[in-house]
Design an enzyme around this catalytic site. Sequence first.
Site, PDB file in Angstrom:
ATOM      1  N   ARG A  31       4.705  15.485  -3.543  1.00 31.47           N
ATOM      2  CA  ARG A  31       4.358  15.667  -2.127  1.00 31.47           C
ATOM      3  C   ARG A  31       5.586  15.878  -1.245  1.00 31.47           C
ATOM      4  O   ARG A  31       5.487  16.438  -0.152  1.00 31.47           O
ATOM      5  CB  ARG A  31       3.499  14.493  -1.651  1.00 31.47           C
ATOM      6  CG  ARG A  31       2.108  14.519  -2.244  1.00 31.47           C
ATOM      7  CD  ARG A  31       1.343  13.265  -1.930  1.00 31.47           C
ATOM      8  NE  ARG A  31       1.351  12.308  -3.020  1.00 31.47           N
ATOM      9  CZ  ARG A  31       1.085  11.009  -2.889  1.00 31.47           C
ATOM     10  NH1 ARG A  31       0.789  10.536  -1.701  1.00 31.47           N
ATOM     11  NH2 ARG A  31       1.097  10.222  -3.926  1.00 31.47           N
ATOM     12  N   GLU A  85       5.231  -0.309  -9.854  1.00 26.36           N
ATOM     13  CA  GLU A  85       4.551  -1.600  -9.773  1.00 26.36           C
ATOM     14  C   GLU A  85       4.236  -2.104 -11.194  1.00 26.36           C
ATOM     15  O   GLU A  85       4.426  -3.272 -11.505  1.00 26.36           O
ATOM     16  CB  GLU A  85       3.270  -1.439  -8.957  1.00 26.36           C
ATOM     17  CG  GLU A  85       2.899  -2.695  -8.201  1.00 26.36           C
ATOM     18  CD  GLU A  85       1.756  -2.420  -7.243  1.00 26.36           C
ATOM     19  OE1 GLU A  85       1.538  -1.255  -6.872  1.00 26.36           O
ATOM     20  OE2 GLU A  85       1.088  -3.408  -6.870  1.00 26.36           O
TER      21      GLU A  85
HETATM   22  O1  LIG Z   1       8.196   4.243  -2.142  1.00 36.19           O
HETATM   23  P1  LIG Z   1       7.552   4.272  -3.503  1.00 36.19           P
HETATM   24  O2  LIG Z   1       7.003   2.930  -3.899  1.00 36.19           O
HETATM   25  O3  LIG Z   1       8.459   4.844  -4.550  1.00 36.19           O
HETATM   26  O4  LIG Z   1       6.255   5.199  -3.418  1.00 36.19           O
HETATM   27  C1  LIG Z   1       6.206   6.407  -2.723  1.00 36.19           C
HETATM   28  C2  LIG Z   1       6.083   7.584  -3.633  1.00 36.19           C
HETATM   29  O5  LIG Z   1       4.829   7.524  -4.347  1.00 36.19           O
HETATM   30  C3  LIG Z   1       4.134   8.752  -4.172  1.00 36.19           C
HETATM   31  O6  LIG Z   1       4.463   9.685  -5.146  1.00 36.19           O
HETATM   32  P2  LIG Z   1       3.879   9.695  -6.628  1.00 36.19           P
HETATM   33  O7  LIG Z   1       4.920   9.092  -7.556  1.00 36.19           O
HETATM   34  O8  LIG Z   1       2.514   9.082  -6.627  1.00 36.19           O
HETATM   35  O9  LIG Z   1       3.875  11.232  -6.972  1.00 36.19           O
HETATM   36  P3  LIG Z   1       3.105  12.505  -6.341  1.00 36.19           P
HETATM   37  O10 LIG Z   1       3.776  12.835  -5.021  1.00 36.19           O
HETATM   38  O11 LIG Z   1       3.363  13.551  -7.382  1.00 36.19           O
HETATM   39  O12 LIG Z   1       1.652  12.171  -6.168  1.00 36.19           O
HETATM   40  C4  LIG Z   1       4.625   9.267  -2.832  1.00 36.19           C
HETATM   41  O13 LIG Z   1       4.441  10.662  -2.705  1.00 36.19           O
HETATM   42  C5  LIG Z   1       6.091   8.879  -2.847  1.00 36.19           C
HETATM   43  O14 LIG Z   1       6.891   9.834  -3.514  1.00 36.19           O
HETATM   44  N1  LIG Z   2      -0.997   3.832  -0.240  1.00 37.83           N
HETATM   45  C1  LIG Z   2      -0.538   5.015  -0.662  1.00 37.83           C
HETATM   46  N2  LIG Z   2      -1.144   6.163  -0.245  1.00 37.83           N
HETATM   47  C2  LIG Z   2      -0.696   7.372  -0.671  1.00 37.83           C
HETATM   48  N3  LIG Z   2       0.358   7.533  -1.507  1.00 37.83           N
HETATM   49  C3  LIG Z   2       0.990   6.427  -1.941  1.00 37.83           C
HETATM   50  N4  LIG Z   2       2.071   6.267  -2.739  1.00 37.83           N
HETATM   51  C4  LIG Z   2       2.308   4.946  -2.862  1.00 37.83           C
HETATM   52  N5  LIG Z   2       1.424   4.218  -2.139  1.00 37.83           N
HETATM   53  C5  LIG Z   2       0.591   5.127  -1.551  1.00 37.83           C
END
Ligand SMILES: O=P(O)(O)OC[C@H]1O[C@H](OP(=O)(O)OP(=O)(O)O)[C@H](O)[C@@H]1O
Ligand SMILES: Nc1ncnc2[nH]cnc12
Length: 180
Positions: free
Chosen positions: A63, A100
Amino acid sequence: MNQKLELIKSSIKSIPNYPKEGIIFRDITSLLEVPEAFQATVDIIVEQFKNKGITKVVGTESRGFIFGAPIALALELPFVLVRKPNKLPREVLSQSYELEYGQDTLEIHTDAIVEGDNVLIIDDLLATGGTVEATVKLINKLGGKVEHAAFVIGLPALNGVERLEKMGVTSTTLVDFDGH
Ligand SMILES: O=P(O)(O)OC[C@H]1O[C@H](OP(=O)(O)OP(=O)(O)O)[C@H](O)[C@@H]1O
Ligand SMILES: Nc1ncnc2[nH]cnc12
């Protein structure tokens, strides 16, 4: 909160118990479907970081790519991808980080950052800060520095701002939500 930030916040849908019980998923796909909100998100971050001596914008998979690319273009700066493992075709540097439950790894092309680069990291959401901490480590190992990271959404309950502060990184979150 000003009108643009209110539009951004109201464009983000909240989905309880996704992807698992107890999590409220803050969904940016609904924001992307409102062009005024998407444009305002990019504009606010660009305004904050133009003429600040930044040399590159780094976006984290996946994202972070959506917001990082238009921000880098508007700032007229190179855009660098930090990706999940085995997606980048050239020589990479890898960094593992704690989730986590369990572990994940992020990678960057070794030639994407050079000594002296001043990097702005962009992601959609700051939760625990684990993703950005790993990204900062990759950039630092290649000789770049990171002073700022900018996010559309912050989840203050997860203390990501404090975690990044300990690494000397200041965080900007446009809108904050309670809970996990
Ligand atoms: O601050 P944190 O605890 O590290 O969490 C935040 C991250 O988690 C999500 O990405 P995700 O790893 O789910 O990947 P995605 O964007 O491909 O869905 C979000 O887009 C951030 O990159
Ligand atoms: N609560 C949340 N909603 C969307 N993306 C996330 N990535 C980590 N925590 C999230």
